[in-house]
Design a protein around this motif. Sequence first.
Motif, PDB file in Angstrom:
ATOM      1  N   PRO A   1      15.509  36.482  55.466  1.00 57.02           N
ATOM      2  CA  PRO A   1      15.820  35.146  54.764  1.00 57.02           C
ATOM      3  C   PRO A   1      14.577  34.452  54.660  1.00 57.02           C
ATOM      4  O   PRO A   1      14.232  33.626  53.735  1.00 57.02           O
ATOM      5  N   MET A   2      13.340  34.765  55.325  1.00 53.71           N
ATOM      6  CA  MET A   2      12.105  34.045  55.215  1.00 53.71           C
ATOM      7  C   MET A   2      11.552  34.436  53.787  1.00 53.71           C
ATOM      8  O   MET A   2      10.864  33.763  53.185  1.00 53.71           O
ATOM      9  N   TYR A   3      11.833  35.531  53.260  1.00 54.42           N
ATOM     10  CA  TYR A   3      11.582  35.951  52.007  1.00 54.42           C
ATOM     11  C   TYR A   3      12.558  35.748  50.856  1.00 54.42           C
ATOM     12  O   TYR A   3      12.342  36.026  49.533  1.00 54.42           O
TER      13      TYR A   3
ATOM     14  N   ALA B   1       2.527  34.761  47.274  1.00 59.76           N
ATOM     15  CA  ALA B   1       2.969  33.373  46.662  1.00 59.76           C
ATOM     16  C   ALA B   1       4.230  32.855  47.294  1.00 59.76           C
ATOM     17  O   ALA B   1       5.012  33.363  47.476  1.00 59.76           O
ATOM     18  N   ASP B   2       3.780  31.681  47.635  1.00 59.80           N
ATOM     19  CA  ASP B   2       4.779  30.805  48.398  1.00 59.80           C
ATOM     20  C   ASP B   2       5.884  29.905  47.478  1.00 59.80           C
ATOM     21  O   ASP B   2       5.329  28.907  47.211  1.00 59.80           O
ATOM     22  N   SER B   3       6.824  30.226  47.215  1.00 60.59           N
ATOM     23  CA  SER B   3       8.016  29.214  46.235  1.00 60.59           C
ATOM     24  C   SER B   3       8.523  28.020  46.839  1.00 60.59           C
ATOM     25  O   SER B   3       8.729  27.075  46.020  1.00 60.59           O
ATOM     26  N   ASN B   4       8.534  28.171  48.174  1.00 62.31           N
ATOM     27  CA  ASN B   4       9.273  27.037  48.528  1.00 62.31           C
ATOM     28  C   ASN B   4       8.426  26.363  49.718  1.00 62.31           C
ATOM     29  O   ASN B   4       8.705  25.490  50.676  1.00 62.31           O
ATOM     30  N   ASN B   5       6.986  26.550  49.583  1.00 64.86           N
ATOM     31  CA  ASN B   5       6.125  25.773  50.410  1.00 64.86           C
ATOM     32  C   ASN B   5       6.484  25.575  51.841  1.00 64.86           C
ATOM     33  O   ASN B   5       6.425  24.353  52.609  1.00 64.86           O
ATOM     34  N   ASP B   6       6.767  26.987  52.530  1.00 57.39           N
ATOM     35  CA  ASP B   6       7.008  26.719  53.881  1.00 57.39           C
ATOM     36  C   ASP B   6       5.810  27.528  54.682  1.00 57.39           C
ATOM     37  O   ASP B   6       5.868  27.767  55.903  1.00 57.39           O
ATOM     38  N   GLY B   7       4.842  27.813  53.692  1.00 52.82           N
ATOM     39  CA  GLY B   7       3.456  28.498  54.288  1.00 52.82           C
ATOM     40  C   GLY B   7       3.664  29.923  54.295  1.00 52.82           C
ATOM     41  O   GLY B   7       2.569  30.540  54.580  1.00 52.82           O
ATOM     42  N   ILE B   8       4.648  30.478  53.996  1.00 57.73           N
ATOM     43  CA  ILE B   8       4.911  32.253  53.740  1.00 57.73           C
ATOM     44  C   ILE B   8       5.288  32.370  52.510  1.00 57.73           C
ATOM     45  O   ILE B   8       6.445  31.848  51.904  1.00 57.73           O
ATOM     46  N   GLY B   9       4.757  33.390  52.033  1.00 61.39           N
ATOM     47  CA  GLY B   9       5.031  33.976  50.866  1.00 61.39           C
ATOM     48  C   GLY B   9       6.429  34.518  50.651  1.00 61.39           C
ATOM     49  O   GLY B   9       7.080  34.796  51.844  1.00 61.39           O
ATOM     50  N   ASP B  10       7.080  34.618  49.368  1.00 64.33           N
ATOM     51  CA  ASP B  10       8.407  35.201  49.295  1.00 64.33           C
ATOM     52  C   ASP B  10       8.541  35.786  48.070  1.00 64.33           C
ATOM     53  O   ASP B  10       7.756  36.015  47.104  1.00 64.33           O
ATOM     54  N   LEU B  11      10.000  36.236  47.996  1.00 66.74           N
ATOM     55  CA  LEU B  11      10.110  37.039  46.875  1.00 66.74           C
ATOM     56  C   LEU B  11      10.284  36.184  45.400  1.00 66.74           C
ATOM     57  O   LEU B  11       9.693  36.590  44.392  1.00 66.74           O
TER      58      LEU B  11
HETATM   59 CA    CA Z   1       8.178  30.795  51.419  1.00 70.45          CA
END
Ligand code: CA
Length: 565
Positions: free
Chosen positions: A103-105, A50-60
Amino acid sequence: MSKRFYPILSILLAIASSLPLAAQTKSVDTEGHKWWQHAVFYEIYPRSFADSNNDGIGDLKGITSKMAYLHDLGVDAIWISPCFPSPQVDFGYDVSDYENIDPMYGTLADFEGMVAEGKTHGVRIILDFVVNHSSDQHQWFVDSKSSRSAQHRDWYIWRDGKGPGQPPNNWISTFGGSAWKLDPATNQYYYHYFYAEQPDLNWRNPAVEKAMLDTTRWWYKRGVSGFRLDAVDTLFEDPRLPDNPVLPGTNKQGDPNTDEIHNKKLPEVHDVLKKLRKVADESDAVLIGETWTSNIDELKEYYGSHDNELQMPMDFMFTTVDKLSPPEFRRQIAQVDAAGGWPVFVISNHDKVRSYNRYGDGKNNDAIAKLMGAFYLTLRGTPIMYYGEELGMENNDPKRKEDVKDPIGRTGWPQEVGRDGERTPMQWNTDTNAGFSQKDPWLPVPPSSKSHNAATESKDPNSVLNMYKKVLALRHTNEALVEGSYTALNEDDTNVMSYLRSYKGKAVLVALNMSASPSKATFNLADKGFASANLKSLVATPQSSAKGMEVTLEPFGVFIAEVSK
Ligand code: CA
Ligand code: NOJ
């Protein structure tokens, strides 16, 4: 899960957990079982959940936002594939700092938030500990490489070549080419079983051992309930570096096949596992092993002779029964049961083609996905699910080499297409990118996400998702399914896989039609303590039912019933 199971016991446990550690009760039932024996585990590939900040990569934060979904599904613990700082050459399995978050997560604060939200929803956090190797960007390796006399030189495996341009021996990297890379500056080779950017740590060096054990302590203090240990088979190498015997043929990377007797599954692995276990026990934590065993004896060893190594070595031999074969599944389950440890069942993960495709016949994949869920989630042992399996997510393999993200897919194309296909974004709903992200995700979702997604399936009582939910709910409330023994039934039947799970005079019968034709199965449970039994349906596919002790199953049908006297 124990909370759902035994309300009084969970109150006692809550009191116990407020006592000092030494006084804690670690069993969650009268059988002496531990929390992880009652739990359902679920692997999350953090780039893709699930990508909370809409950068195309899922995160914590994305994972945190889905805790209610996980709890409703029936998940008690999530294993998150590596989310530590990493150059991402192997998408996180190349760690450059073991005690931080990439940081990406997110941040360590996001991690704390995730642990807290998990606690609220009864979901524990398991991290992925990459024990065999670090990234070549880790400070340890940067220093190690800097000179032959560097403080960390001996933290990795450095050797002279056999001669000019010749590596120390014939060991092959599982990701392609020699397992040795020459460092021209110091004119020595370092060993890497995986990518060259993943140098193997030297576990014979006590300083390495100490640093790694301390890392687990560091995370336990931050609320982690255990680790999945990556690539434990490859922790040690024979220091004399003998060549491995060469076998006929080549692998998917075009390298000669070899018998890896000198750099895999060395006995020293078990000493390290015992030490990791000792530390884990201080925190009532669980160790799950990525254990590619080739026979039951090897699996048995990973539990430790005195239950002092891995509590949960994954049984991948189960996944090698790569077809719907009751006789082969029976054989495998019987062997694992006889091994004496607590079984750990897995049907898919981030390195394997999704179970939807592996077991599916191309026509009845949804029915088969429900069948497989009903099957392994009702066996005796702990299951580890893979995100999206509960939706019937399919592999979405790249069609062109230039689209491949996984390096082994680029070097091995087209024989080896890599692992992108099984790592695509979780399919949440029918929005753009299946609701995973508003930005194009790092891997594309397949067209089938329009029908196979959490929102659509939650409204369909016959969806794969609802079959998983029903079976998991039953597993959480029916003691026979967690505590009960496993007894194979009708062992000559080549179409219907059936078994009894019994506990204290109560039993659940599971009948699964592993064929594309309607089937019947008749049961006689007289010698199992049920002379005149009846079957009361608990979970079943619509056209499957019982009359007396005769069960009628639709193609790939499921019938799970309580046996009443
Ligand atoms: Ca993200
Ligand atoms: C096993 C992991 O599951 C896989 O994804 C990874 O590439 C290798 N270990 C190397 O860490």
